[in-house]
Design a protein around this motif. Structure first.
Motif, PDB file in Angstrom:
ATOM      1  N   LYS A  23      34.480  31.395  48.876  1.00  0.00           N
ATOM      2  CA  LYS A  23      35.238  30.495  49.762  1.00  0.00           C
ATOM      3  C   LYS A  23      34.328  29.393  50.299  1.00  0.00           C
ATOM      4  CE  LYS A  23      35.813  32.789  54.234  1.00  0.00           C
ATOM      5  NZ  LYS A  23      35.134  32.010  55.269  1.00  0.00           N
ATOM      6  N   SER A  24      33.052  29.702  50.503  1.00  0.00           N
ATOM      7  CA  SER A  24      32.121  28.668  50.983  1.00  0.00           C
ATOM      8  C   SER A  24      31.923  27.576  49.937  1.00  0.00           C
ATOM      9  CB  SER A  24      30.766  29.298  51.315  1.00  0.00           C
ATOM     10  OG  SER A  24      30.879  30.079  52.471  1.00  0.00           O
ATOM     11  N   ARG A  28      33.527  23.541  50.121  1.00  0.00           N
ATOM     12  CA  ARG A  28      32.652  22.362  49.961  1.00  0.00           C
ATOM     13  C   ARG A  28      33.130  21.515  48.791  1.00  0.00           C
ATOM     14  NH1 ARG A  28      29.936  26.089  52.480  1.00  0.00           N
ATOM     15  NH2 ARG A  28      27.987  25.681  53.608  1.00  0.00           N
ATOM     16  N   THR A  71      35.268  26.968  58.299  1.00  0.00           N
ATOM     17  CA  THR A  71      34.656  25.903  57.479  1.00  0.00           C
ATOM     18  C   THR A  71      35.628  24.737  57.348  1.00  0.00           C
ATOM     19  OG1 THR A  71      35.352  27.094  55.484  1.00  0.00           O
ATOM     20  CG2 THR A  71      33.032  27.282  56.111  1.00  0.00           C
ATOM     21  N   PHE A  75      34.480  21.113  58.335  1.00  0.00           N
ATOM     22  CA  PHE A  75      34.312  20.138  57.244  1.00  0.00           C
ATOM     23  C   PHE A  75      35.351  19.013  57.357  1.00  0.00           C
ATOM     24  CE2 PHE A  75      32.510  23.652  54.161  1.00  0.00           C
ATOM     25  CZ  PHE A  75      31.446  23.851  55.039  1.00  0.00           C
ATOM     26  N   VAL A 144      23.363  27.056  66.354  1.00  0.00           N
ATOM     27  CA  VAL A 144      24.690  27.579  66.724  1.00  0.00           C
ATOM     28  C   VAL A 144      25.548  27.854  65.487  1.00  0.00           C
ATOM     29  CG1 VAL A 144      26.802  27.115  68.035  1.00  0.00           C
ATOM     30  CG2 VAL A 144      24.580  26.456  68.980  1.00  0.00           C
ATOM     31  N   SER A 145      25.659  26.874  64.610  1.00  0.00           N
ATOM     32  CA  SER A 145      26.393  27.070  63.348  1.00  0.00           C
ATOM     33  C   SER A 145      25.896  26.063  62.326  1.00  0.00           C
ATOM     34  CB  SER A 145      27.894  26.882  63.564  1.00  0.00           C
ATOM     35  OG  SER A 145      28.546  26.861  62.310  1.00  0.00           O
ATOM     36  N   SER A 146      25.571  26.567  61.141  1.00  0.00           N
ATOM     37  CA  SER A 146      25.141  25.667  60.057  1.00  0.00           C
ATOM     38  C   SER A 146      26.308  24.849  59.532  1.00  0.00           C
ATOM     39  CB  SER A 146      24.544  26.485  58.915  1.00  0.00           C
ATOM     40  OG  SER A 146      25.561  27.230  58.273  1.00  0.00           O
ATOM     41  N   GLN A 147      27.528  25.283  59.862  1.00  0.00           N
ATOM     42  CA  GLN A 147      28.707  24.567  59.350  1.00  0.00           C
ATOM     43  C   GLN A 147      28.756  23.129  59.868  1.00  0.00           C
ATOM     44  OE1 GLN A 147      32.344  26.811  59.928  1.00  0.00           O
ATOM     45  NE2 GLN A 147      31.399  28.699  59.229  1.00  0.00           N
ATOM     46  N   SER A 173      21.502  30.293  59.531  1.00  0.00           N
ATOM     47  CA  SER A 173      22.308  30.343  58.289  1.00  0.00           C
ATOM     48  C   SER A 173      21.823  29.338  57.239  1.00  0.00           C
ATOM     49  CB  SER A 173      23.792  30.092  58.617  1.00  0.00           C
ATOM     50  OG  SER A 173      24.275  31.056  59.527  1.00  0.00           O
ATOM     51  N   TYR A 176      23.308  28.505  53.663  1.00  0.00           N
ATOM     52  CA  TYR A 176      24.547  27.730  53.574  1.00  0.00           C
ATOM     53  C   TYR A 176      24.251  26.226  53.552  1.00  0.00           C
ATOM     54  CZ  TYR A 176      27.230  31.990  54.497  1.00  0.00           C
ATOM     55  OH  TYR A 176      27.793  33.237  54.406  1.00  0.00           O
ATOM     56  N   PRO A 293      24.831  36.174  57.967  1.00  0.00           N
ATOM     57  CA  PRO A 293      25.575  36.812  59.066  1.00  0.00           C
ATOM     58  C   PRO A 293      26.852  37.524  58.639  1.00  0.00           C
ATOM     59  CG  PRO A 293      25.851  34.418  59.113  1.00  0.00           C
ATOM     60  CD  PRO A 293      24.779  34.700  58.105  1.00  0.00           C
ATOM     61  N   ASP A 294      27.467  37.089  57.527  1.00  0.00           N
ATOM     62  CA  ASP A 294      28.785  37.640  57.165  1.00  0.00           C
ATOM     63  C   ASP A 294      28.730  39.060  56.617  1.00  0.00           C
ATOM     64  OD1 ASP A 294      29.661  35.202  57.967  1.00  0.00           O
ATOM     65  OD2 ASP A 294      30.368  34.526  56.008  1.00  0.00           O
ATOM     66  N   THR A 317      25.059  34.336  65.820  1.00  0.00           N
ATOM     67  CA  THR A 317      26.270  33.552  65.520  1.00  0.00           C
ATOM     68  C   THR A 317      27.537  34.416  65.513  1.00  0.00           C
ATOM     69  OG1 THR A 317      26.065  33.833  63.116  1.00  0.00           O
ATOM     70  CG2 THR A 317      24.982  31.903  64.071  1.00  0.00           C
ATOM     71  N   LYS A 321      32.501  33.899  65.787  1.00  0.00           N
ATOM     72  CA  LYS A 321      33.214  33.928  64.504  1.00  0.00           C
ATOM     73  C   LYS A 321      34.688  34.309  64.746  1.00  0.00           C
ATOM     74  CE  LYS A 321      29.127  34.070  61.789  1.00  0.00           C
ATOM     75  NZ  LYS A 321      29.019  32.647  61.440  1.00  0.00           N
TER      76      LYS A 321
HETATM   77  O1  LIG Z   1      29.030  27.156  55.554  1.00  0.00           O
HETATM   78  C1  LIG Z   1      29.669  28.173  55.302  1.00  0.00           C
HETATM   79  O2  LIG Z   1      30.405  28.252  54.290  1.00  0.00           O
HETATM   80  C2  LIG Z   1      29.553  29.330  56.206  1.00  0.00           C
HETATM   81  C3  LIG Z   1      28.507  29.408  57.083  1.00  0.00           C
HETATM   82  C4  LIG Z   1      28.299  30.566  58.000  1.00  0.00           C
HETATM   83  O3  LIG Z   1      28.626  30.162  59.312  1.00  0.00           O
HETATM   84  P1  LIG Z   1      27.537  29.821  60.460  1.00  0.00           P
HETATM   85  O4  LIG Z   1      26.639  28.776  59.963  1.00  0.00           O
HETATM   86  O5  LIG Z   1      28.403  29.368  61.578  1.00  0.00           O
HETATM   87  O6  LIG Z   1      26.792  31.097  60.746  1.00  0.00           O
HETATM   88  C5  LIG Z   1      29.166  31.760  57.593  1.00  0.00           C
HETATM   89  O7  LIG Z   1      29.204  32.694  58.615  1.00  0.00           O
HETATM   90  C6  LIG Z   1      30.572  31.341  57.244  1.00  0.00           C
HETATM   91  O8  LIG Z   1      31.375  32.431  56.867  1.00  0.00           O
HETATM   92  C7  LIG Z   1      30.572  30.388  56.085  1.00  0.00           C
END
Ligand SMILES: O=C(O)C1=C[C@@H](OP(=O)(O)O)[C@@H](O)[C@H](O)C1
Ligand SMILES: C=C(OP(=O)(O)O)C(=O)O
Length: 410
Positions: A23-24, A28, A71, A75, A144-147, A173, A176, A293-294, A317, A321
């Motif tokens: 799914k990630s 993207r 995401t 995104f 905090v979040s790589s997203q 993360s 990612y 983390p997942d 993180t 979630k």
């Molecule tokens: O970029 C991504 O696809 C993801 C990044 C992670 O989040 P964080 O960066 O918030 O930890 C992960 O937990 C999430 O399920 C998917």
């Protein structure tokens, strides 16, 4: 719907499961395809989150609801910020409205975006007034979040001067972020990641027509690693389609599950998991999961099922979630008779002896709560509440468990 899961006939069987695309990677690539229509995709995830992403990118309506999809929320905030002349309100589920987005919104505003909070400052829903973003330098908090970072990188090549991102603090993360840069590289967008600075070059050309195949989802594979770990020695499970050089950080499962006696081999785009040895009961499972983390829930439940003590760190993180996963894990494992201590970034599970039968496991709108606890059925019958939550990332999860021998009653 609540379901009851019972001990299966998996032991000594050779099972095969085909898992949907990551799914990630899918979310993207779907965004990149919207920016560069010459890209073609194969094995796109059939998860709710990827369907929501596909529909949101095609939608012409003024309000886009992305439900629980983190995401997609992050995104699309970046994507709609550069859709000149368009105004979109991006909203989501009750939980999505509690998941912070300020760091990303501030960074986009620094680049010239116009975004307004519709309800609470710092949280969705947000109204985005699409603009040409003229600046290219921005710094943001990276722990905090790589997203947030991936969101900026995904649109970066469409900005006049690309982007120069300075990441502040510890970077969470990381795989990612690297996945995002690798996918950009695959479509011909140049970037570099040195120290705490990421640069992406502008690209106004459409890439040469290209078909990209999404690798299957490693986070989904984690539940089969857990199942293998709980089976008798000799049990084999084959999963497709996977590769040894994955872009997904959760492929670290291959190393982590060695600690649970599971050996993995790669052959013909598949992985075969073999339970090869029993684990000594005095073993302590210890991992820092800041990069993955997942899979924290999966590992905690595997450890509990095997009666092993477990120390997991790097979990800062988890609180933001689909639910507060630290609290959810503690609550549900303790219902089953385990003992768990948590901080806001770690989890300690004590050695346990026995698992209570037929305890209803609450899932808190979190697909990973349902899927992480499912393998416990190999030890004792269990009830999973609101089992349909799995569709967020893995809609056919229960069918696939039945196909490998789990008994499921509704
Ligand atoms: O970029 C991504 O696809 C993801 C990044 C992670 O989040 P964080 O960066 O918030 O930890 C992960 O937990 C999430 O399920 C998917
Ligand atoms: C955290 C997750 O997803 P998201 O943040 O995209 O909602 C997940 O799938 O475990």
């Amino acid at each position: 719907m609540n379901i009851t899961l019972q001990k299966s006939q998996i032991a000594n069987r050779q099972s095969k499961v085909t898992i949907t695309g990551s799914k990630s990677e899918s979310n993207r690539l779907l965004l990149l395809q919207a920016l560069y229509p010459t890209i073609h995709l194969k094995n796109v995830s059939n998860s709710d989150d990827s369907c929501l992403m596909t529909n949101a990118l095609k939608s012409t309506s003024e309000v886009v609801d992305i439900h629980h999809a983190g995401t997609a929320m992050r995104f699309l905030t970046a994507y709609f910020s550069i859709q000149e002349g368009r105004e979109v309100t991006l909203t989501g589920s009750k939980r999505m409205k509690e998941r912070p987005i300020q760091i990303l919104v501030e960074a986009l505003k620094e680049l010239g975006a116009e975004i307004i909070y519709v309800e609470n400052e710092g949280y969705p829903p947000i109204k985005i007034i699409g603009k040409k973003l003229t600046k290219n330098k921005v710094s943001l908090q990276a722990n905090v979040s790589s997203q947030y970072i991936s969101a900026l990188l995904l649109i970066a090549s469409k900005l006049e001067n690309g982007i120069e991102l300075t990441l502040e603090g510890e970077i969470t993360s990381v795989p990612y972020i690297k996945m995002t840069l690798s996918l950009l590289d695959e479509i011909g967008v140049e970037s570099s990641f040195v120290g705490n600075t990421i640069t992406v070059k502008p690209n106004t050309q459409h890439p040469i027509p290209k078909t990209l195949t999404v690798e299957s989802d490693w986070s989904s594979a984690s539940y089969y690693f857990s199942i293998a770990a709980l089976c008798e020695v000799g049990t084999e499970i084959t999963l497709s389609s996977y590769k040894e050089n994955s872009l997904q950080g959760d492929s670290v499962l291959v190393d982590i599950y060695k600690s649970f006696g599971v050996k993995t081999t790669f052959e013909n785009n598949s992985i075969t998991l073999v339970k090869s040895e029993m684990v000594a009961t005095e073993s302590i499972i210890e991992f820092d999961l800041a990069n993955a983390p997942d899979i924290a829930q999966t590992i905690a439940v595997t450890s509990f099922a095997l009666g092993l003590a477990c120390n997991l760190t790097g979990l800062h993180t988890l609180k933001i979630k689909e639910t507060d996963r630290l609290v959810a894990l503690k609550t549900e494992i303790e219902k089953l008779g385990g003992q768990v201590q948590i901080t806001d970034k770690s989890l300690h599970l004590s050695v346990s002896n026995g698992i209570k039968e037929l305890v209803p496991i609450s899932t808190y709108n979190d697909h990973r709560m349902a899927m992480a606890f499912a393998p416990l059925a190999l030890k004792t019958p269990i009830v999973i509440e609101d089992s349909e939550v799995v569709s967020k990332s893995y809609p056919t999860f229960w069918d696939d468990l039945e196909s490998i021998g789990f008994k499921i009653t509704k």
